[in-house]
Design a protein around this motif. Sequence first.
Motif, PDB file in Angstrom:
ATOM      1  N   LYS A   1       0.945  -1.251   0.052  1.00  0.00           N
ATOM      2  CA  LYS A   1      -0.027  -0.037  -0.032  1.00  0.00           C
ATOM      3  C   LYS A   1       0.843   1.160  -0.064  1.00  0.00           C
ATOM      4  CE  LYS A   1      -3.943  -2.266   0.317  1.00  0.00           C
ATOM      5  NZ  LYS A   1      -4.935  -2.318  -0.686  1.00  0.00           N
ATOM      6  N   GLN A   2       0.439   2.287  -0.868  1.00  0.00           N
ATOM      7  CA  GLN A   2       1.205   3.568  -0.973  1.00  0.00           C
ATOM      8  C   GLN A   2       0.360   4.533   0.036  1.00  0.00           C
ATOM      9  OE1 GLN A   2       4.257   3.634  -2.553  1.00  0.00           O
ATOM     10  NE2 GLN A   2       3.784   1.591  -2.714  1.00  0.00           N
ATOM     11  N   PRO A   3       1.285   5.353   0.437  1.00  0.00           N
ATOM     12  CA  PRO A   3       0.505   6.574   1.015  1.00  0.00           C
ATOM     13  C   PRO A   3      -0.343   7.402   0.241  1.00  0.00           C
ATOM     14  CG  PRO A   3       3.137   6.647   1.499  1.00  0.00           C
ATOM     15  CD  PRO A   3       2.712   5.654   0.296  1.00  0.00           C
ATOM     16  N   PHE A   4      -1.425   7.877   0.767  1.00  0.00           N
ATOM     17  CA  PHE A   4      -2.434   8.557   0.210  1.00  0.00           C
ATOM     18  C   PHE A   4      -3.355   7.784  -0.417  1.00  0.00           C
ATOM     19  CE2 PHE A   4       1.272  11.278   0.482  1.00  0.00           C
ATOM     20  CZ  PHE A   4       0.797  12.229   1.500  1.00  0.00           C
ATOM     21  N   ARG A   5      -3.297   6.379  -0.288  1.00  0.00           N
ATOM     22  CA  ARG A   5      -4.420   5.545  -0.847  1.00  0.00           C
ATOM     23  C   ARG A   5      -5.453   5.350   0.394  1.00  0.00           C
ATOM     24  NH1 ARG A   5      -4.345   5.438  -6.322  1.00  0.00           N
ATOM     25  NH2 ARG A   5      -1.975   5.091  -6.985  1.00  0.00           N
ATOM     26  N   THR A   6      -6.492   4.659  -0.118  1.00  0.00           N
ATOM     27  CA  THR A   6      -7.439   4.471   1.125  1.00  0.00           C
ATOM     28  C   THR A   6      -7.793   2.938   1.358  1.00  0.00           C
ATOM     29  OG1 THR A   6      -9.271   4.484  -0.114  1.00  0.00           O
ATOM     30  CG2 THR A   6      -8.517   6.664   0.727  1.00  0.00           C
ATOM     31  N   ILE A   7      -8.089   2.636   2.610  1.00  0.00           N
ATOM     32  CA  ILE A   7      -8.580   1.367   2.836  1.00  0.00           C
ATOM     33  C   ILE A   7      -9.729   1.254   3.827  1.00  0.00           C
ATOM     34  CG2 ILE A   7      -6.097   0.040   2.942  1.00  0.00           C
ATOM     35  CD1 ILE A   7      -6.294   0.589   6.121  1.00  0.00           C
ATOM     36  N   GLU A   8     -10.474   0.358   3.803  1.00  0.00           N
ATOM     37  CA  GLU A   8     -11.805   0.239   4.618  1.00  0.00           C
ATOM     38  C   GLU A   8     -11.457  -0.276   6.035  1.00  0.00           C
ATOM     39  OE1 GLU A   8     -14.586   1.963   3.911  1.00  0.00           O
ATOM     40  OE2 GLU A   8     -13.537   2.631   2.048  1.00  0.00           O
ATOM     41  N   LEU A   9     -11.873   0.130   6.928  1.00  0.00           N
ATOM     42  CA  LEU A   9     -11.669  -0.324   8.234  1.00  0.00           C
ATOM     43  C   LEU A   9     -12.994  -0.270   8.943  1.00  0.00           C
ATOM     44  CD1 LEU A   9      -8.428   1.589   9.558  1.00  0.00           C
ATOM     45  CD2 LEU A   9      -8.660  -0.619   8.943  1.00  0.00           C
ATOM     46  N   ASP A  10     -13.275  -1.014  10.306  1.00  0.00           N
ATOM     47  CA  ASP A  10     -14.433  -1.233  10.546  1.00  0.00           C
ATOM     48  C   ASP A  10     -15.381  -0.073  11.070  1.00  0.00           C
ATOM     49  OD1 ASP A  10     -12.962  -0.606  12.674  1.00  0.00           O
ATOM     50  OD2 ASP A  10     -13.384  -2.281  13.976  1.00  0.00           O
ATOM     51  N   TYR A  11     -14.351   1.253  10.983  1.00  0.00           N
ATOM     52  CA  TYR A  11     -15.059   2.412  11.177  1.00  0.00           C
ATOM     53  C   TYR A  11     -15.336   3.346  10.029  1.00  0.00           C
ATOM     54  CZ  TYR A  11     -10.154   4.174  11.560  1.00  0.00           C
ATOM     55  OH  TYR A  11      -8.805   4.139  11.502  1.00  0.00           O
ATOM     56  N   GLY A  12     -14.901   2.626   8.890  1.00  0.00           N
ATOM     57  CA  GLY A  12     -14.981   3.572   7.703  1.00  0.00           C
ATOM     58  C   GLY A  12     -13.633   3.789   6.749  1.00  0.00           C
ATOM     59  N   THR A  13     -13.681   4.528   5.874  1.00  0.00           N
ATOM     60  CA  THR A  13     -12.657   4.668   4.897  1.00  0.00           C
ATOM     61  C   THR A  13     -11.776   5.499   5.852  1.00  0.00           C
ATOM     62  OG1 THR A  13     -14.190   4.915   3.170  1.00  0.00           O
ATOM     63  CG2 THR A  13     -11.769   5.738   2.751  1.00  0.00           C
ATOM     64  N   GLN A  14     -10.192   4.808   5.719  1.00  0.00           N
ATOM     65  CA  GLN A  14      -9.022   5.447   6.256  1.00  0.00           C
ATOM     66  C   GLN A  14      -8.096   5.637   5.155  1.00  0.00           C
ATOM     67  OE1 GLN A  14      -8.079   5.995   9.528  1.00  0.00           O
ATOM     68  NE2 GLN A  14      -6.397   7.154   8.359  1.00  0.00           N
ATOM     69  N   VAL A  15      -7.602   6.928   5.243  1.00  0.00           N
ATOM     70  CA  VAL A  15      -6.369   7.252   4.326  1.00  0.00           C
ATOM     71  C   VAL A  15      -5.274   6.880   4.992  1.00  0.00           C
ATOM     72  CG1 VAL A  15      -5.044   9.232   3.558  1.00  0.00           C
ATOM     73  CG2 VAL A  15      -7.558   9.752   3.472  1.00  0.00           C
ATOM     74  N   LEU A  16      -4.395   6.202   4.248  1.00  0.00           N
ATOM     75  CA  LEU A  16      -2.990   5.796   4.490  1.00  0.00           C
ATOM     76  C   LEU A  16      -1.966   6.823   4.572  1.00  0.00           C
ATOM     77  CD1 LEU A  16      -2.951   2.009   3.092  1.00  0.00           C
ATOM     78  CD2 LEU A  16      -3.676   2.942   5.510  1.00  0.00           C
ATOM     79  N   TRP A  17      -1.328   7.121   5.571  1.00  0.00           N
ATOM     80  CA  TRP A  17      -0.290   8.265   5.517  1.00  0.00           C
ATOM     81  C   TRP A  17       1.038   7.661   5.694  1.00  0.00           C
ATOM     82  CZ3 TRP A  17      -2.952  12.349   4.591  1.00  0.00           C
ATOM     83  CH2 TRP A  17      -4.408  12.572   5.029  1.00  0.00           C
ATOM     84  N   PRO A  18       2.187   8.651   5.458  1.00  0.00           N
ATOM     85  CA  PRO A  18       3.336   8.090   5.768  1.00  0.00           C
ATOM     86  C   PRO A  18       3.546   8.102   7.257  1.00  0.00           C
ATOM     87  CG  PRO A  18       3.244   9.939   4.288  1.00  0.00           C
ATOM     88  CD  PRO A  18       1.855   9.805   4.573  1.00  0.00           C
ATOM     89  N   SER A  19       4.315   7.399   7.747  1.00  0.00           N
ATOM     90  CA  SER A  19       4.485   7.287   9.348  1.00  0.00           C
ATOM     91  C   SER A  19       4.934   8.699   9.818  1.00  0.00           C
ATOM     92  CB  SER A  19       5.792   6.453   9.616  1.00  0.00           C
ATOM     93  OG  SER A  19       5.250   4.864   9.285  1.00  0.00           O
ATOM     94  N   HIS A  20       4.192   9.171  10.862  1.00  0.00           N
ATOM     95  CA  HIS A  20       4.350  10.384  11.296  1.00  0.00           C
ATOM     96  C   HIS A  20       4.141  10.460  12.870  1.00  0.00           C
ATOM     97  CE1 HIS A  20       0.217  10.315  10.165  1.00  0.00           C
ATOM     98  NE2 HIS A  20       0.021  11.291  11.103  1.00  0.00           N
ATOM     99  N   CYS A  21       4.609  11.561  13.346  1.00  0.00           N
ATOM    100  CA  CYS A  21       4.203  11.978  14.790  1.00  0.00           C
ATOM    101  C   CYS A  21       4.412  10.794  15.748  1.00  0.00           C
ATOM    102  CB  CYS A  21       2.909  12.474  14.757  1.00  0.00           C
ATOM    103  SG  CYS A  21       2.909  14.086  14.103  1.00  0.00           S
TER     104      CYS A  21
END
Length: 208
Positions: A67-87
Amino acid sequence: MQISDRDVLLVIDVQNDFCTGGALAVPGGEKVVPAINRIAANFTNVVLTQDWHPGDHVSFAPNHAGKQPFRTIELDYGTQVLWPSHCVQGTVGAEFHGELEISRANLVVRKGFRRGIDSYSALFENDHRTPTGLLGYLRERELKTVFVAGLALDFCVRFSAEDARKAGFEVAVIEDACRGIDLDGSVVATHRSFRERGISIVSLEALL
């Protein structure tokens, strides 16, 4: 515009990883710092939020094979943007920007520390049910108007403003003390959402 003791300045995620050179830099992110420092001096009540992720957080693209950053996946709470590791907890990237005047803060709210759920809003995690505790703080303090500034306008600022408005507070976003990512038109969508929900857009100068 007169600021009262029942107003609160909510400063969202002004951290190194969201500024130039950071792992998830918002364009011009560090430019909000002088504006926030100026306006914070006029508030009795200042709250800071801090993204505080474990390294294996579900929202990090490197934790999902292929998976690449800024793509989306579906989790049990809805659509989640995938981010670079941060904070990531305890790293320099997770620290507040070095020029942010943090001594005026009455409270620091850490969010996103649960591995399995992301947290954009300062009030609720992304399932819109799990509270951060900030809502209770605002109500116990009998605060009335929430002024929001920080990073990023179209994600954590937006979600925080919307949740505060839904909870019954008057909400104003200080636009020139924010910067956006603008992912697939998200800044335009944010402005439309604010209009629909009665969230005000104000300038820094109007508050000085």
